[in-house]
Write a protein that holds these residues in place. Structure first.
Motif, PDB file in Angstrom:
ATOM      1  N   GLY A  50       4.092   9.814   1.622  1.00  0.00           N
ATOM      2  CA  GLY A  50       3.127   9.227   0.696  1.00  0.00           C
ATOM      3  C   GLY A  50       3.500   9.554  -0.734  1.00  0.00           C
ATOM      4  N   VAL A  51       4.710   9.166  -1.105  1.00  0.00           N
ATOM      5  CA  VAL A  51       5.249   9.551  -2.432  1.00  0.00           C
ATOM      6  C   VAL A  51       4.473   8.905  -3.574  1.00  0.00           C
ATOM      7  CG1 VAL A  51       6.981   7.703  -2.390  1.00  0.00           C
ATOM      8  CG2 VAL A  51       7.405   9.730  -3.756  1.00  0.00           C
ATOM      9  N   ASP A  71       6.429   5.628   1.557  1.00  0.00           N
ATOM     10  CA  ASP A  71       5.052   5.218   1.273  1.00  0.00           C
ATOM     11  C   ASP A  71       4.818   3.872   1.951  1.00  0.00           C
ATOM     12  OD1 ASP A  71       2.955   6.351  -1.082  1.00  0.00           O
ATOM     13  OD2 ASP A  71       2.539   4.343  -0.291  1.00  0.00           O
ATOM     14  N   SER A  73       2.690   1.698   0.893  1.00  0.00           N
ATOM     15  CA  SER A  73       2.181   0.715  -0.067  1.00  0.00           C
ATOM     16  C   SER A  73       3.294   0.181  -0.959  1.00  0.00           C
ATOM     17  CB  SER A  73       1.093   1.372  -0.931  1.00  0.00           C
ATOM     18  OG  SER A  73       0.863   0.605  -2.089  1.00  0.00           O
ATOM     19  N   MET A  96       3.964   6.690   7.452  1.00  0.00           N
ATOM     20  CA  MET A  96       4.358   8.077   7.774  1.00  0.00           C
ATOM     21  C   MET A  96       3.972   8.466   9.204  1.00  0.00           C
ATOM     22  SD  MET A  96       1.811  10.251   5.325  1.00  0.00           S
ATOM     23  CE  MET A  96       0.090   9.822   5.138  1.00  0.00           C
ATOM     24  N   ALA A 117       1.482  16.108  -0.248  1.00  0.00           N
ATOM     25  CA  ALA A 117       0.641  16.770  -1.248  1.00  0.00           C
ATOM     26  C   ALA A 117      -0.728  16.083  -1.337  1.00  0.00           C
ATOM     27  CB  ALA A 117       1.342  16.712  -2.607  1.00  0.00           C
ATOM     28  N   PHE A 118      -1.670  16.764  -1.966  1.00  0.00           N
ATOM     29  CA  PHE A 118      -2.931  16.176  -2.411  1.00  0.00           C
ATOM     30  C   PHE A 118      -3.655  15.387  -1.301  1.00  0.00           C
ATOM     31  CE2 PHE A 118      -4.927  13.016  -5.629  1.00  0.00           C
ATOM     32  CZ  PHE A 118      -6.080  13.770  -5.685  1.00  0.00           C
TER      33      PHE A 118
HETATM   34  C1  SAM Z   1      -3.306  10.543  -2.521  1.00  0.00           C
HETATM   35  S1  SAM Z   1      -1.907   9.522  -2.763  1.00  0.00           S
HETATM   36  C2  SAM Z   1      -0.675  10.743  -3.133  1.00  0.00           C
HETATM   37  C3  SAM Z   1       0.463  10.224  -3.950  1.00  0.00           C
HETATM   38  C4  SAM Z   1       1.421  11.306  -4.427  1.00  0.00           C
HETATM   39  N1  SAM Z   1       2.052  11.965  -3.311  1.00  0.00           N
HETATM   40  C5  SAM Z   1       0.686  12.340  -5.264  1.00  0.00           C
HETATM   41  O1  SAM Z   1       0.611  13.492  -4.842  1.00  0.00           O
HETATM   42  O2  SAM Z   1       0.184  11.973  -6.310  1.00  0.00           O
HETATM   43  C6  SAM Z   1      -1.521   9.095  -1.095  1.00  0.00           C
HETATM   44  C7  SAM Z   1      -0.316   8.207  -0.945  1.00  0.00           C
HETATM   45  O3  SAM Z   1      -0.050   8.095   0.447  1.00  0.00           O
HETATM   46  C8  SAM Z   1       0.220   6.743   0.761  1.00  0.00           C
HETATM   47  N2  SAM Z   1      -0.151   6.535   2.166  1.00  0.00           N
HETATM   48  C9  SAM Z   1      -1.386   6.501   2.708  1.00  0.00           C
HETATM   49  N3  SAM Z   1      -1.310   6.305   4.032  1.00  0.00           N
HETATM   50  C10 SAM Z   1       0.009   6.209   4.319  1.00  0.00           C
HETATM   51  C11 SAM Z   1       0.741   6.002   5.519  1.00  0.00           C
HETATM   52  N4  SAM Z   1       0.131   5.847   6.702  1.00  0.00           N
HETATM   53  N5  SAM Z   1       2.076   6.013   5.458  1.00  0.00           N
HETATM   54  C12 SAM Z   1       2.735   6.149   4.270  1.00  0.00           C
HETATM   55  N6  SAM Z   1       2.098   6.315   3.099  1.00  0.00           N
HETATM   56  C13 SAM Z   1       0.746   6.360   3.130  1.00  0.00           C
HETATM   57  C14 SAM Z   1      -0.596   5.941  -0.217  1.00  0.00           C
HETATM   58  O4  SAM Z   1      -0.089   4.632  -0.378  1.00  0.00           O
HETATM   59  C15 SAM Z   1      -0.491   6.800  -1.462  1.00  0.00           C
HETATM   60  O5  SAM Z   1       0.602   6.436  -2.240  1.00  0.00           O
END
Ligand code: SAM
Length: 256
Positions: A50-51, A71, A73, A96, A117-118
């Motif tokens: 989830g970069v 990611d 998205s 992921m 993260a987060f």
């Molecule tokens: C809370 S954001 C965190 C972004 C970044 N890592 C940060 O710490 O600021 C969560 C990220 O995870 C991605 N995400 C959510 N579900 C996902 C999945 N099943 N597979 C891959 N990416 C995913 C979202 O698109 C989003 O970019």
């Protein structure tokens, strides 16, 4: 993920991409995050789950490490790829929970560190999606590789059933956060509702939260052992009576 009203792996990112950098730039100490992840990787490649738009990945890649980010998205990755300082990051559009199917990902491994993260790991809305993700991480790591997960600690007294709060108000906009909570499924579903005279924007999210102990059990089932649990990216020892966020480091030990 039809059981969640059409919510898909890409839903969160697609609906937050345009505001993500404005809203979430300061949610954690990026310098400390970069330093800790770099030292855990010890020169080996890292993979971020989830970069997003690269809040952590961009400064991490600037230290010269080899970094892959997945990611789900497209909108999030578009923003990341358009950043002038993100050229060194290999960005792969993938779920992921299905890392084994991520095109070209294994060519860049094995990884010394995989991290989420987060609360990003909690974006996986079911136990089975989280288990699949852990298994995928296990397969991509070096034999002694580390998995790092940052997550909030569910409060002892439980979470409220539902709620509305004001996230932000300006002269021309208001952002409300509305959520419902299913304690049995440990699932919070919400929307950020951005209201403007031109119209409203709904930004949906789902969090399937887990206690640290539940995470440990899932990680162990996937072939990891607990190495460290810290309260922040500086390595402050975690005290469950005090801290509401944890940074947990698991070490790969065996086949799941
Ligand atoms: C809370 S954001 C965190 C972004 C970044 N890592 C940060 O710490 O600021 C969560 C990220 O995870 C991605 N995400 C959510 N579900 C996902 C999945 N099943 N597979 C891959 N990416 C995913 C979202 O698109 C989003 O970019």
């Amino acid at each position: 993920m039809n059981e969640h009203d059409g919510y898909r792996p890409s839903s969160y990112g697609d609906s937050f991409a345009d505001v993500y950098d404005d809203w979430y730039a300061d949610v954690s100490d990026i310098d400390a995050t970069v330093a800790l992840l770099g030292s855990l990787a010890n020169g080996r490649p890292l993979l971020e789950l989830g970069v997003g738009t690269g809040r952590i990945a961009v400064p991490l890649a600037a230290t010269g490490v080899s970094l892959v980010g997945v990611d789900a998205s497209h909108a999030m990755l578009d923003i990341l790829r358009n950043k002038s300082d993100a050229a060194a990051i290999i960005a792969i559009e993938a779920d992921m929970a299905a890392l084994g199917q991520a095109r070209g990902l294994s060519d860049h491994g094995p990884f010394g560190v995989v991290f989420a993260a987060f609360n990003t790991f909690f974006n996986l809305p079911t136990d089975s999606a989280q288990a699949d993700c852990l298994q995928g991480c296990h397969g991509l790591l070096f034999d002694d590789g580390r998995l790092v997960i940052e997550g909030f600690v569910p409060p002892e007294g439980g979470l409220a059933d539902s709620g509305v709060s004001v996230r932000d108000v300006t002269a021309s906009t208001a952002v409300l956060t509305v959520s419902t909570h299913d304690a049995d499924d440990q699932l919070i579903r919400g929307h950020h509702i951005e209201m403007r005279s031109a119209g409203n924007t709904m930004r949906p999210w789902i969090i399937h939260y887990r206690t640290p102990e539940q995470l440990d059990a899932s990680a162990e089932a996937a072939g990891f052992v607990l190495d460290h649990r810290w309260a922040d990216w500086h390595g402050t020892p975690f005290d469950p009576a005090v801290h509401d966020v944890h940074i947990t480091v698991y070490r790969k030990v065996s086949s799941p």
